[in-house]
Design a protein around this motif. Structure first.
Motif, PDB file in Angstrom:
ATOM      1  N   PHE A 107      -0.789  -1.072  -6.068  1.00 43.83           N
ATOM      2  CA  PHE A 107      -0.208   0.033  -6.841  1.00 43.83           C
ATOM      3  C   PHE A 107       1.257  -0.292  -7.123  1.00 43.83           C
ATOM      4  O   PHE A 107       1.849  -1.192  -6.538  1.00 43.83           O
ATOM      5  CB  PHE A 107      -0.283   1.346  -6.055  1.00 43.83           C
ATOM      6  N   THR A 108       1.820   0.462  -8.021  1.00 46.39           N
ATOM      7  CA  THR A 108       3.273   0.514  -8.127  1.00 46.39           C
ATOM      8  C   THR A 108       3.672   1.965  -8.340  1.00 46.39           C
ATOM      9  O   THR A 108       2.816   2.848  -8.432  1.00 46.39           O
ATOM     10  CB  THR A 108       3.809  -0.417  -9.217  1.00 46.39           C
ATOM     11  N   PHE A 109       4.975   2.215  -8.428  1.00 44.38           N
ATOM     12  CA  PHE A 109       5.444   3.599  -8.371  1.00 44.38           C
ATOM     13  C   PHE A 109       6.785   3.719  -9.089  1.00 44.38           C
ATOM     14  O   PHE A 109       7.606   2.795  -9.069  1.00 44.38           O
ATOM     15  CB  PHE A 109       5.612   4.023  -6.910  1.00 44.38           C
ATOM     16  N   GLY A 110       6.991   4.857  -9.722  1.00 39.48           N
ATOM     17  CA  GLY A 110       8.270   5.111 -10.367  1.00 39.48           C
ATOM     18  C   GLY A 110       8.462   6.596 -10.633  1.00 39.48           C
ATOM     19  O   GLY A 110       7.537   7.398 -10.476  1.00 39.48           O
ATOM     20  N   LEU A 111       9.672   6.949 -11.047  1.00 38.23           N
ATOM     21  CA  LEU A 111      10.020   8.340 -11.381  1.00 38.23           C
ATOM     22  C   LEU A 111      10.564   8.388 -12.803  1.00 38.23           C
ATOM     23  O   LEU A 111      11.054   7.389 -13.325  1.00 38.23           O
ATOM     24  CB  LEU A 111      11.061   8.889 -10.408  1.00 38.23           C
ATOM     25  N   HIS A 112      10.490   9.580 -13.401  1.00 42.36           N
ATOM     26  CA  HIS A 112      10.834   9.734 -14.820  1.00 42.36           C
ATOM     27  C   HIS A 112      11.595  11.042 -15.059  1.00 42.36           C
ATOM     28  O   HIS A 112      11.287  11.786 -15.993  1.00 42.36           O
ATOM     29  CB  HIS A 112       9.527   9.722 -15.622  1.00 42.36           C
ATOM     30  N   PRO A 113      12.597  11.377 -14.240  1.00 41.30           N
ATOM     31  CA  PRO A 113      13.289  12.659 -14.430  1.00 41.30           C
ATOM     32  C   PRO A 113      14.158  12.671 -15.684  1.00 41.30           C
ATOM     33  O   PRO A 113      14.835  11.687 -16.003  1.00 41.30           O
ATOM     34  CB  PRO A 113      14.145  12.786 -13.168  1.00 41.30           C
ATOM     35  N   ALA A 114      14.121  13.798 -16.383  1.00 39.86           N
ATOM     36  CA  ALA A 114      14.899  13.964 -17.620  1.00 39.86           C
ATOM     37  C   ALA A 114      15.942  15.055 -17.409  1.00 39.86           C
ATOM     38  O   ALA A 114      15.604  16.183 -17.030  1.00 39.86           O
ATOM     39  CB  ALA A 114      13.976  14.336 -18.777  1.00 39.86           C
ATOM     40  N   GLU A 131       4.497  -8.542 -22.245  1.00 37.64           N
ATOM     41  CA  GLU A 131       3.779  -9.558 -22.993  1.00 37.64           C
ATOM     42  C   GLU A 131       2.390  -9.685 -22.379  1.00 37.64           C
ATOM     43  O   GLU A 131       2.148  -9.197 -21.283  1.00 37.64           O
ATOM     44  CB  GLU A 131       4.510 -10.914 -22.972  1.00 37.64           C
ATOM     45  N   PRO A 132       1.449 -10.330 -23.076  1.00 41.82           N
ATOM     46  CA  PRO A 132       0.082 -10.435 -22.560  1.00 41.82           C
ATOM     47  C   PRO A 132      -0.025 -11.390 -21.378  1.00 41.82           C
ATOM     48  O   PRO A 132       0.902 -12.144 -21.073  1.00 41.82           O
ATOM     49  CB  PRO A 132      -0.703 -10.965 -23.772  1.00 41.82           C
ATOM     50  N   GLY A 133      -1.194 -11.325 -20.703  1.00 39.40           N
ATOM     51  CA  GLY A 133      -1.483 -12.295 -19.662  1.00 39.40           C
ATOM     52  C   GLY A 133      -1.352 -11.784 -18.244  1.00 39.40           C
ATOM     53  O   GLY A 133      -1.297 -12.580 -17.304  1.00 39.40           O
ATOM     54  N   HIS A 134      -1.307 -10.458 -18.056  1.00 38.60           N
ATOM     55  CA  HIS A 134      -1.116  -9.901 -16.707  1.00 38.60           C
ATOM     56  C   HIS A 134      -2.181  -8.856 -16.397  1.00 38.60           C
ATOM     57  O   HIS A 134      -1.888  -7.811 -15.828  1.00 38.60           O
ATOM     58  CB  HIS A 134       0.272  -9.280 -16.590  1.00 38.60           C
ATOM     59  N   ASP A 135      -3.419  -9.139 -16.759  1.00 37.88           N
ATOM     60  CA  ASP A 135      -4.449  -8.104 -16.630  1.00 37.88           C
ATOM     61  C   ASP A 135      -5.039  -8.002 -15.229  1.00 37.88           C
ATOM     62  O   ASP A 135      -5.773  -7.056 -14.941  1.00 37.88           O
ATOM     63  CB  ASP A 135      -5.559  -8.318 -17.663  1.00 37.88           C
ATOM     64  N   ASP A 136      -4.726  -8.950 -14.338  1.00 37.73           N
ATOM     65  CA  ASP A 136      -5.156  -8.824 -12.938  1.00 37.73           C
ATOM     66  C   ASP A 136      -4.170  -7.909 -12.216  1.00 37.73           C
ATOM     67  O   ASP A 136      -3.003  -8.256 -12.026  1.00 37.73           O
ATOM     68  CB  ASP A 136      -5.199 -10.190 -12.261  1.00 37.73           C
ATOM     69  N   PHE A 137      -4.633  -6.744 -11.808  1.00 37.25           N
ATOM     70  CA  PHE A 137      -3.735  -5.731 -11.273  1.00 37.25           C
ATOM     71  C   PHE A 137      -3.002  -6.201 -10.016  1.00 37.25           C
ATOM     72  O   PHE A 137      -1.847  -5.842  -9.790  1.00 37.25           O
ATOM     73  CB  PHE A 137      -4.531  -4.454 -10.960  1.00 37.25           C
ATOM     74  N   TYR A 138      -3.648  -7.016  -9.220  1.00 40.21           N
ATOM     75  CA  TYR A 138      -3.061  -7.461  -7.960  1.00 40.21           C
ATOM     76  C   TYR A 138      -1.843  -8.368  -8.177  1.00 40.21           C
ATOM     77  O   TYR A 138      -0.974  -8.446  -7.304  1.00 40.21           O
ATOM     78  CB  TYR A 138      -4.096  -8.213  -7.125  1.00 40.21           C
ATOM     79  N   THR A 139      -1.784  -9.070  -9.300  1.00 41.51           N
ATOM     80  CA  THR A 139      -0.742 -10.083  -9.482  1.00 41.51           C
ATOM     81  C   THR A 139       0.360  -9.651 -10.438  1.00 41.51           C
ATOM     82  O   THR A 139       1.251 -10.436 -10.734  1.00 41.51           O
ATOM     83  CB  THR A 139      -1.365 -11.397  -9.984  1.00 41.51           C
ATOM     84  N   ARG A 140       0.337  -8.419 -10.927  1.00 40.83           N
ATOM     85  CA  ARG A 140       1.376  -7.947 -11.843  1.00 40.83           C
ATOM     86  C   ARG A 140       2.712  -7.824 -11.109  1.00 40.83           C
ATOM     87  O   ARG A 140       2.758  -7.454  -9.936  1.00 40.83           O
ATOM     88  CB  ARG A 140       0.995  -6.603 -12.460  1.00 40.83           C
ATOM     89  N   GLU A 141       3.806  -8.116 -11.819  1.00 41.86           N
ATOM     90  CA  GLU A 141       5.126  -8.025 -11.207  1.00 41.86           C
ATOM     91  C   GLU A 141       5.393  -6.588 -10.761  1.00 41.86           C
ATOM     92  O   GLU A 141       5.201  -5.637 -11.508  1.00 41.86           O
ATOM     93  CB  GLU A 141       6.206  -8.470 -12.200  1.00 41.86           C
ATOM     94  N   GLY A 142       5.847  -6.434  -9.520  1.00 40.42           N
ATOM     95  CA  GLY A 142       6.141  -5.120  -8.976  1.00 40.42           C
ATOM     96  C   GLY A 142       4.991  -4.485  -8.221  1.00 40.42           C
ATOM     97  O   GLY A 142       5.162  -3.415  -7.628  1.00 40.42           O
ATOM     98  N   THR A 143       3.809  -5.130  -8.244  1.00 37.71           N
ATOM     99  CA  THR A 143       2.677  -4.570  -7.519  1.00 37.71           C
ATOM    100  C   THR A 143       2.912  -4.641  -6.013  1.00 37.71           C
ATOM    101  O   THR A 143       3.331  -5.670  -5.482  1.00 37.71           O
ATOM    102  CB  THR A 143       1.373  -5.308  -7.867  1.00 37.71           C
TER     103      THR A 143
END
Length: 284
Positions: free
Chosen positions: A136-143, A254-266
């Protein structure tokens, strides 16, 4: 149901829709700090789990099987279960058959609001309640409502960082995206700079907080210690708000990161493990 925390200085109201804040009133100045979702963007302050943004193809793979979620994941579209406590507001959410069709993992999600003088603190905990490793990854979006008062101008506001920064800016307006060296202590709010960058995203910041100022006058202090990325965004249709977004990961640029386990920030949680983080902001 109305969920409220209040003291002599501030009043916080929250709602079950995404567990979001509805109002944060600085009673000393009689000012609403939060954007009300009534202009270019209909959101307010969603939390982003289990993905920040989306993948390049809008879908992704887990163990060879393809899944898809909406932008920014699951929680922002869910109604959370609320509990009003004497000195806190607690929202919880548990995975179900609908979420597992989009994200095939069992989890328990909590967010807890508390007040301390003029500061709102939001603590998050995510527990893997399943039997396999959960990416997983996680973030916030307060406005935040900027400008705050009639007669003020968006561009007269600035962010003053705790430290002189020598950081990286992710240049996502080009492919492949680039990392640009940037140096600053203060950033003056600019619609055009945000539009040109699509979203301003910094990584490797040394500051633990920034101060939102109007013509040098401090208005809000925003604490984001521990988050690897900080994004700044507003809607392309000029609106009276600015989003200050601490992230642990980011969308695909950009394309090429469809494996969820290996995405940057996972990040990964083993069965029974809990991830915890928090941020806060203070009316000045």
């Amino acid at each position: 149901m109305e969920y409220v925390l209040e003291n002599e200085h501030v009043r916080l109201e929250c709602m079950e829709q995404a567990g979001q804040m509805k109002h944060f009133i600085d009673k000393d100045r009689n000012v609403e700090l939060l954007y009300q979702g009534d202009q270019g963007w209909s959101g307010r302050n969603p939390s982003l789990f289990p993905i920040v943004g989306n993948t390049w193809t809008k879908d992704y793979k887990i163990d060879g099987k393809t899944y898809a979620m909406k932008n920014h994941g699951l929680i922002r579209y869910a109604d959370l279960k609320g509990k009003q406590e004497r000195d806190a507001i607690l929202f919880t959410f548990d995975s179900n058959e609908d979420t597992k069709a989009q994200y095939p993992f069992d989890f328990h999600y909590e967010m807890r609001y508390t007040l301390e003088q003029k500061t709102c603190k939001i603590h998050y905990s995510i527990t893997n309640t399943g039997v396999r490793t959960m990416p997983f990854t996680f973030g916030l979006h307060p406005a935040f409502r900027i400008p705050q008062k009639p007669g003020e101008v968006f561009e007269d506001y600035s962010f003053v960082f705790e430290k002189e920064e020598h950081a990286k800016q992710m240049m996502i307006d080009r492919q492949p995206h680039e990392l640009k060296d940037v140096t600053f202590k203060e950033w003056k709010l600019s619609y055009e700079e945000i539009y040109q960058a699509l979203t301003i995203i910094y990584q490797d910041l040394q500051s633990k907080y920034l101060t939102v100022c109007y013509k040098g006058e401090p208005r809000i202090r925003f604490h984001f210690d521990g988050f690897p990325y900080l994004a700044i965004w507003t809607h392309e249709k000029k609106s009276d708000f600015i989003c200050i977004e601490p992230w642990y990961g980011h969308a695909d640029f950009e394309p090429g990161h469809d494996d969820f386990y290996t995405r940057e920030g996972t990040m990964c949680l083993e069965p029974g493990e809990t991830f915890e983080t928090e941020y806060s902001y203070e009316a000045l």
